[in-house]
Write an enzyme that holds these catalytic residues in place. Structure first.
Site, PDB file in Angstrom:
ATOM      1  N   HIS A 197       0.989  -1.039  -0.012  1.00 47.69           N
ATOM      2  CA  HIS A 197      -0.136  -0.098   0.071  1.00 47.69           C
ATOM      3  C   HIS A 197       0.884   1.296   0.100  1.00 47.69           C
ATOM      4  O   HIS A 197       2.088   1.277   0.549  1.00 47.69           O
ATOM      5  CB  HIS A 197      -0.928  -0.022   1.015  1.00 47.69           C
ATOM      6  CG  HIS A 197      -0.547   0.067   2.576  1.00 47.69           C
ATOM      7  ND1 HIS A 197      -0.298   1.251   3.273  1.00 47.69           N
ATOM      8  CD2 HIS A 197      -0.022  -0.980   3.443  1.00 47.69           C
ATOM      9  CE1 HIS A 197       0.341   0.819   4.383  1.00 47.69           C
ATOM     10  NE2 HIS A 197       0.395  -0.372   4.492  1.00 47.69           N
ATOM     11  N   ASP A 228       6.020   1.766   6.678  1.00 45.54           N
ATOM     12  CA  ASP A 228       4.874   1.079   6.422  1.00 45.54           C
ATOM     13  C   ASP A 228       4.109   1.856   5.374  1.00 45.54           C
ATOM     14  O   ASP A 228       3.231   2.894   6.092  1.00 45.54           O
ATOM     15  CB  ASP A 228       4.158   1.014   7.824  1.00 45.54           C
ATOM     16  CG  ASP A 228       2.780   0.245   7.641  1.00 45.54           C
ATOM     17  OD1 ASP A 228       2.444  -0.257   6.678  1.00 45.54           O
ATOM     18  OD2 ASP A 228       2.025   0.612   8.515  1.00 45.54           O
ATOM     19  N   GLU A 272      -5.288   1.801   2.648  1.00 44.80           N
ATOM     20  CA  GLU A 272      -5.167   0.583   3.527  1.00 44.80           C
ATOM     21  C   GLU A 272      -5.266   0.807   4.920  1.00 44.80           C
ATOM     22  O   GLU A 272      -5.956   0.057   5.505  1.00 44.80           O
ATOM     23  CB  GLU A 272      -3.683  -0.142   3.344  1.00 44.80           C
ATOM     24  CG  GLU A 272      -3.358  -1.496   3.761  1.00 44.80           C
ATOM     25  CD  GLU A 272      -3.141  -1.662   5.477  1.00 44.80           C
ATOM     26  OE1 GLU A 272      -3.000  -2.746   5.964  1.00 44.80           O
ATOM     27  OE2 GLU A 272      -2.562  -0.337   5.663  1.00 44.80           O
ATOM     28  N   HIS A 296       3.888   3.576  12.536  1.00 45.49           N
ATOM     29  CA  HIS A 296       3.016   4.538  12.456  1.00 45.49           C
ATOM     30  C   HIS A 296       3.638   5.661  13.177  1.00 45.49           C
ATOM     31  O   HIS A 296       2.710   6.600  13.882  1.00 45.49           O
ATOM     32  CB  HIS A 296       1.579   4.005  13.210  1.00 45.49           C
ATOM     33  CG  HIS A 296       1.002   3.182  12.312  1.00 45.49           C
ATOM     34  ND1 HIS A 296      -0.430   2.562  12.469  1.00 45.49           N
ATOM     35  CD2 HIS A 296       1.175   2.533  11.096  1.00 45.49           C
ATOM     36  CE1 HIS A 296      -0.705   1.873  11.463  1.00 45.49           C
ATOM     37  NE2 HIS A 296       0.238   1.470  10.805  1.00 45.49           N
TER      38      HIS A 296
END
Lengths: 349, 347
Positions: B66, B175, B203, B314
């Site tokens: 993603h 990520d 995503e 994150h």
């Protein structure tokens, strides 16, 4: 040098209380290039003298030290535990990039536990500084070669410009006022004055103003003025405890201030149309270098000027350049206003 | 190769792409892949779907990663010219004392906090409520702020790619730009089997891009490429670490949205072991990925979940080990080499 550029360059430099060398080097050479006699005393204070007619001495004190972190333990697998020098709110440290000033400058980040290991109740709590870890990306052995317990750590922050001619970064507390002194020096470049003027960038203010104690002792000023940042209004702060950013210098009054010095600044502002604000210290002694300057040797006529600053002791402190400019103007106006006057008469209580 | 590799990851992670705002990432990928594909399309959800070696014999392999990342958006602009914010997948405890970049013009702002001098000790034990945080761009009125930013502008952490330590990198959005980088490397290689590569949108907000991409693409087996959690800090118990940096790509067995087919786990393990590529299992059942949509698509499609371990996922300072990334690329190549020539019927 442009004052804003000077400010941004010295804020990028490191200089935690007691370890000010890097910032001190930049500051000393800038004041020397601008025509001052410069020296560094035993506690690391940078003293820049602009000679006048030598009738009396006025000293300005702005501290160049910043708050910082310190290595207290090398943990397994290249992680570091740390404590602080000066006061942080631990909630401002998560996710910061840092520089560990070890044998060489070592980069690291202060990590956070991933969400899946954070029970929902924990998200409401702040992470304690004692539970935080710096990740250096090195293995244990290699890290031991590079870093020792006691090494100083700074937040890695490049000073930036925001809209409205606002500058944001770390250590603007109190290098913002070092830049003010630089601005004042430029204002006085082509003028002579009765006073010999000492621009002192002090050390160790964040841990008790030991730098200013020593500098004031050495200089023996007639008038000693501390320059420090002051809490600018933001929505979460009480209006009674804040000043306004962009509205000019805060001239402080209270027991820690010589009333005639207060008047000298207020009159200089009024006579020259320079914006200012007045605030009253409700504590007997200030948390700034003014506390120690006033009681140096046989007593000094002390003053305290405040530079409005938002988000103090974070790595995104904000200052308005027009406040820097106006504070420089106020100081040079006050100096020029003393020409031809009898100092004793000016300061007589 | 290593220089190109870090340059590619830097390019992908320094760029911004919140869910629904992946255009900058699509453009980088399109430029990278020029001359290496049969077709590239952008669908209605912003997925970038790429084909290579179409019509050639062999196992049709689907790759997916993603493009979107976690971040924030401007919610309100108040009378003082300050911006309140909403978050997508970011722990609000990461916000204080950060520089952010707002909207297409990348307007700089800062998230400050109350001076520590004016806080009480018990207050410092509590996280600051998201509603009490705001961005300061230096404007002093609403009108002034509105000249530079608008409601709904996406907000990104100002965090640049850094190489540090022993072959570590720090960046935001590892990520899943790492997954995107793996796919770009495979698509630019001399691979011979038919490939459909899906660079997904959205995503992080509920696997929404892959929900439609899975309907468009028809492949024999997917490899879903991720950046996944590593909590291998000394403060974490061994059984809670999920993955460990430096121990190779992490294979998914089960997560919140998929139970992976044992047959395909065995296949990729065989590819790893035959080629001496280190691997580890992703030791948690938490987290969901786009694999959820692929494995139920078109009456069921096998999916392999493969991820590069990242610390502080994150957050603006995610950290990975470049060797794990390199081994992820190697393992995908080894899988394609081992099984790419097998007939479609066999799978």
């Amino acid at each position: 040098m442009d004052t804003k550029k000077f400010l941004m360059s010295i804020c990028d430099a490191s200089g935690v209380a007691g370890y000010e060398e890097e910032a001190a080097g930049l500051i000393k050479s800038a004041f020397a290039e601008a025509g001052c006699e410069t020296s560094i005393d035993k506690l690391g204070n940078v003293i820049a003298l602009k000679k006048g007619r030598g009738k009396f001495k006025v000293a300005f004190f702005a501290h160049m030290d910043e708050i910082g972190l310190v290595v207290i333990n090398l943990d397994k697998n290249g992680f570091i535990r740390f404590s602080q020098i000066g006061g942080y709110d631990q909630r401002t440290l998560l996710g910061q990039e840092v520089i560990i000033h070890g044998r060489e400058k070592v980069y690291g980040v202060i990590g956070i536990k991933p969400p899946h290991l954070t029970p929902s109740g924990d998200a409401m709590k702040s992470v304690k500084m004692s539970d935080m870890l710096i990740d250096t990306g090195y293995g244990e052995e290699k890290l031991k070669e590079l870093v020792n317990v006691g090494d100083i750590i700074t937040i890695k922050r490049k000073t930036i410009e925001l809209k409205g001619d606002v500058v944001s970064g770390k250590a603007i507390d109190d290098r913002g006022c070092v830049a003010v002194m630089f601005e004042c020096l430029k204002n006085l470049k082509d003028f002579n004055h009765d006073a010999d003027i000492y621009f002192v960038s002090t050390t160790r203010e964040e841990v008790g103003s030991q730098g200013a104690i020593v500098a004031a002792y050495g200089i023996e000023p007639d008038i000693g003025v501390a320059l420090d940042v002051d809490f600018a209004k933001t929505p979460e702060l009480k209006p009674t405890r804040t000043c306004e950013m962009g509205k000019g210098t805060v001239i402080q009054m209270g027991p820690n201030i010589h009333p005639k010095v207060f008047e000298l600044f207020k009159n200089a502002a009024k006579d020259n149309g320079i914006p200012y604000q007045v605030d009253v210290m409700t504590t007997g002694q200030s948390g700034t270098d003014a506390r120690v300057v006033q009681i140096s040797r046989e007593g000094v006529a002390s003053g305290l000027l405040g530079l409005p600053l938002k988000y103090m002791h974070t790595s995104v402190e904000c200052v308005a350049m027009k406040d820097v400019t106006n504070m420089g103007k106020l100081m040079s106006a006050m100096i020029m206003g003393l020409n031809g006057k009898d100092l004793e008469e000016q300061l007589c209580l | 190769m290593s220089v190109d590799r870090t340059a590619l990851i830097k390019k992908l992670t320094d760029a911004n792409g919140l869910p629904g705002d992946e255009g900058e990432i699509r453009n980088i990928i399109r430029t990278e892949l020029e001359g290496h594909t049969d077709s590239i399309i952008t669908d209605r959800l912003g997925n970038l779907i790429v084909t290579k070696n179409s019509g050639r014999p062999g196992l049709h392999i689907g790759l997916s990663a993603h493009m979107d990342e976690v971040g924030m958006a401007v919610l309100r602009i108040n009378e003082a010219g300050l911006l309140t914010i909403g978050t997508f997948g970011v722990d609000p405890r990461l916000l204080p004392s950060k520089i952010v970049s707002i909207g297409k013009d990348k307007v700089k702002g800062v998230i400050g906090t109350k001076p520590v001098h004016m806080t009480k000790p018990d207050e410092r034990e509590r996280a600051i409520d998201l509603d009490a945080l705001y961005i300061d761009i230096g404007a002093s009125t609403k009108e002034e702020a509105e000249k530079s930013v608008s409601l709904g502008d996406f907000v990104y952490f100002d965090s640049e790619f850094v190489e540090f330590g022993e072959r570590k990198i720090k960046a935001k959005a590892l990520d899943d730009r790492l997954g995107c980088a793996v796919m770009i490397e495979i698509l630019k290689s001399d691979v011979k089997t038919p490939i459909t590569a899906i660079f997904c949108s959205q995503e992080e907000v509920g696997l929404r891009g892959s929900a439609v991409a899975a309907n468009r693409a028809h492949v024999d087996v997917y490899i879903n490429l991720e950046g996944t959690v590593s909590a291998d800090m000394p403060s974490t118990d061994a059984h809670e670490r999920v993955t460990v940096l430096g121990k190779g790509p992490a294979l998914s067995l089960i997560d919140r949205t998929s139970v992976y087919l044992k047959e395909y786990i065995n296949k990729i393990v065989a590819a790893a072991e035959e080629n001496g590529i280190p691997y580890q299992y992703r030791a948690t059942g938490a987290g969901g990925t786009d694999a959820a949509n692929y494995h139920v698509a078109h009456g069921g499609t096998p999916v392999i979940g493969l991820a590069t371990p990242c610390r502080y996922l994150h957050s603006p300072v995610s950290v990975c080990d470049l060797r794990d990334y390199e081994n992820t690329v190697k393992l995908v190549r080894a899988f394609i080499q081992k099984y790419g020539n097998s007939a479609r019927a066999e799978s």
